[in-house]
Design a protein around this motif. Structure first.
Motif, PDB file in Angstrom:
ATOM      1  N   TYR B  35       0.842  -1.187   0.000  1.00 56.13           N
ATOM      2  CA  TYR B  35       0.000   0.000   0.000  1.00 56.13           C
ATOM      3  C   TYR B  35       0.882   1.243   0.000  1.00 56.13           C
ATOM      4  O   TYR B  35       1.972   1.247   0.575  1.00 56.13           O
ATOM      5  CB  TYR B  35      -0.897   0.050   1.240  1.00 56.13           C
ATOM      6  CG  TYR B  35      -1.913  -1.063   1.315  1.00 56.13           C
ATOM      7  CD1 TYR B  35      -1.558  -2.323   1.799  1.00 56.13           C
ATOM      8  CD2 TYR B  35      -3.229  -0.861   0.906  1.00 56.13           C
ATOM      9  CE1 TYR B  35      -2.486  -3.349   1.864  1.00 56.13           C
ATOM     10  CE2 TYR B  35      -4.165  -1.884   0.972  1.00 56.13           C
ATOM     11  CZ  TYR B  35      -3.782  -3.124   1.446  1.00 56.13           C
ATOM     12  OH  TYR B  35      -4.703  -4.133   1.512  1.00 56.13           O
ATOM     13  N   LEU B  90       3.493   0.738   2.875  1.00 56.69           N
ATOM     14  CA  LEU B  90       3.129  -0.263   3.861  1.00 56.69           C
ATOM     15  C   LEU B  90       3.026  -1.635   3.224  1.00 56.69           C
ATOM     16  O   LEU B  90       2.515  -1.776   2.112  1.00 56.69           O
ATOM     17  CB  LEU B  90       1.774   0.083   4.490  1.00 56.69           C
ATOM     18  CG  LEU B  90       1.730   1.353   5.335  1.00 56.69           C
ATOM     19  CD1 LEU B  90       0.297   1.823   5.517  1.00 56.69           C
ATOM     20  CD2 LEU B  90       2.381   1.115   6.684  1.00 56.69           C
ATOM     21  N   ILE B 101     -12.933 -14.170   5.357  1.00 61.18           N
ATOM     22  CA  ILE B 101     -12.425 -12.909   5.908  1.00 61.18           C
ATOM     23  C   ILE B 101     -10.923 -13.030   6.026  1.00 61.18           C
ATOM     24  O   ILE B 101     -10.409 -13.904   6.708  1.00 61.18           O
ATOM     25  CB  ILE B 101     -13.036 -12.620   7.298  1.00 61.18           C
ATOM     26  CG1 ILE B 101     -14.547 -12.677   7.239  1.00 61.18           C
ATOM     27  CG2 ILE B 101     -12.530 -11.273   7.805  1.00 61.18           C
ATOM     28  CD1 ILE B 101     -15.178 -11.666   6.312  1.00 61.18           C
ATOM     29  N   GLU B 102     -10.225 -12.139   5.329  1.00 57.65           N
ATOM     30  CA  GLU B 102      -8.771 -12.196   5.306  1.00 57.65           C
ATOM     31  C   GLU B 102      -8.234 -10.994   6.073  1.00 57.65           C
ATOM     32  O   GLU B 102      -8.253  -9.882   5.570  1.00 57.65           O
ATOM     33  CB  GLU B 102      -8.310 -12.155   3.847  1.00 57.65           C
ATOM     34  CG  GLU B 102      -6.893 -12.562   3.624  1.00 57.65           C
ATOM     35  CD  GLU B 102      -6.575 -12.711   2.145  1.00 57.65           C
ATOM     36  OE1 GLU B 102      -7.366 -13.355   1.431  1.00 57.65           O
ATOM     37  OE2 GLU B 102      -5.551 -12.165   1.714  1.00 57.65           O
ATOM     38  N   THR B 103      -7.770 -11.215   7.286  1.00 61.02           N
ATOM     39  CA  THR B 103      -7.253 -10.124   8.101  1.00 61.02           C
ATOM     40  C   THR B 103      -5.834  -9.800   7.680  1.00 61.02           C
ATOM     41  O   THR B 103      -4.987 -10.691   7.575  1.00 61.02           O
ATOM     42  CB  THR B 103      -7.268 -10.514   9.589  1.00 61.02           C
ATOM     43  OG1 THR B 103      -8.623 -10.764   9.972  1.00 61.02           O
ATOM     44  CG2 THR B 103      -6.698  -9.398  10.432  1.00 61.02           C
ATOM     45  N   GLN B 104      -5.572  -8.532   7.439  1.00 62.81           N
ATOM     46  CA  GLN B 104      -4.234  -8.105   7.030  1.00 62.81           C
ATOM     47  C   GLN B 104      -3.516  -7.481   8.217  1.00 62.81           C
ATOM     48  O   GLN B 104      -4.074  -6.665   8.943  1.00 62.81           O
ATOM     49  CB  GLN B 104      -4.336  -7.103   5.883  1.00 62.81           C
ATOM     50  CG  GLN B 104      -5.038  -7.685   4.667  1.00 62.81           C
ATOM     51  CD  GLN B 104      -4.618  -7.054   3.368  1.00 62.81           C
ATOM     52  OE1 GLN B 104      -3.774  -6.184   3.339  1.00 62.81           O
ATOM     53  NE2 GLN B 104      -5.204  -7.502   2.281  1.00 62.81           N
ATOM     54  N   PHE B 106      -0.242  -5.287   9.287  1.00 66.14           N
ATOM     55  CA  PHE B 106       0.642  -4.320   8.645  1.00 66.14           C
ATOM     56  C   PHE B 106       1.996  -4.228   9.333  1.00 66.14           C
ATOM     57  O   PHE B 106       2.101  -4.342  10.558  1.00 66.14           O
ATOM     58  CB  PHE B 106      -0.007  -2.934   8.644  1.00 66.14           C
ATOM     59  CG  PHE B 106      -1.104  -2.805   7.633  1.00 66.14           C
ATOM     60  CD1 PHE B 106      -2.387  -3.243   7.914  1.00 66.14           C
ATOM     61  CD2 PHE B 106      -0.847  -2.248   6.391  1.00 66.14           C
ATOM     62  CE1 PHE B 106      -3.399  -3.126   6.979  1.00 66.14           C
ATOM     63  CE2 PHE B 106      -1.846  -2.126   5.446  1.00 66.14           C
ATOM     64  CZ  PHE B 106      -3.130  -2.567   5.741  1.00 66.14           C
ATOM     65  N   GLY B 107       3.007  -3.977   8.511  1.00 70.78           N
ATOM     66  CA  GLY B 107       4.319  -3.641   9.026  1.00 70.78           C
ATOM     67  C   GLY B 107       4.382  -2.158   9.351  1.00 70.78           C
ATOM     68  O   GLY B 107       3.417  -1.423   9.117  1.00 70.78           O
TER      69      GLY B 107
END
Lengths: 111, 115
Positions: B35, B90, B101-104, B106-107
């Motif tokens: 992103y 990101l 449901i695909e939970t992302q 983040f770094g």
């Protein structure tokens, strides 16, 4: 055109006050997520709402998913200075595969 | 367990240069997404890779490219940098679930400044 509209964009309140942040769309989402992001860090997931009309509570935070799955709200009760940050709503439209974010609401809570 | 890691944390480049950003997903996650977050905006989707294949692409020019390696780490490359490419980049990792449901996760991001 922003697929997910968040309001307000900025919010500055005193400790102890209540607030609500809104996330609206003309599109249907299979789920909506709320994230909180602090400066210099990546977004951290707070909650995922899936079912229309669903209400989820996380301590002083209450999240609601609209019946038609096109909107969501985040309500914070008795805000604390530690709630300060950027609140983002995000979701995958029913017709899409990518996670779409709103522009975010910058919350500042002062003591 | 280690979360998503990204390198470098900060980068300064000049217009026309090329940049490579790196991301290591959470152990066991096979999907990586990239992103771009410009100041004052929410993150905008650039790419998603799953099992080394491109799964989705956002509305970004061909100057942006990415790849995923056999160990599921990923690189984002940007050629011919423009001033407008200055942003926080990101990376997020995820694992598709049976429920859809695909939970992302983040770094911390890479802050890129183009001068």
């Amino acid at each position: 055109t922003q697929l997910l509209e968040q309001s307000p964009q900025f919010l500055s309140i005193q400790e102890g006050e209540n607030l609500t942040v809104y996330c609206n769309s003309s599109s249907v989402f299979s789920s909506l997520q709320w994230y909180r992001q602090e400066p210099g860090e990546g977004p951290v997931l707070l909650v995922t709402v899936v079912t229309g009309g669903e209400v989820k509570k996380l301590k002083r935070l209450t999240f609601q998913f609209g019946d038609a799955r096109k909107d969501s709200s985040l309500h914070i009760t008795a805000a604390q200075t530690g709630d300060t940050g950027l609140y983002l709503c995000a979701g995958v439209p029913q017709a899409g595969t990518a996670l779409i974010f709103g522009k975010g609401t910058t919350l500042s809570v002062s003591s | 367990d280690a979360g998503v890691t990204q390198s470098p944390t900060h980068l300064i480049k000049t217009r026309g240069q090329h940049v490579t950003l790196r991301c290591s997903p959470i152990s066991g996650h096979k999907s990586v997404s990239w992103y771009q977050q410009v100041l004052g905006q929410g993150p905008q989707f650039i790419f998603q890779y799953y099992e080394k294949e491109e799964r989705g692409r956002g509305n970004f020019p061909d100057r942006f490219s990415a790849r995923q390696f056999p160990n599921y780490s990923s690189e984002l490359n940007v050629n011919a940098l423009l001033l407008g490419d200055s942003a926080l980049y990101l990376c997020a990792s995820s694992q598709p679930s049976t429920g859809g449901i695909e939970t992302q996760y983040f770094g911390p991001g890479t802050r890129l400044l183009v001068l």
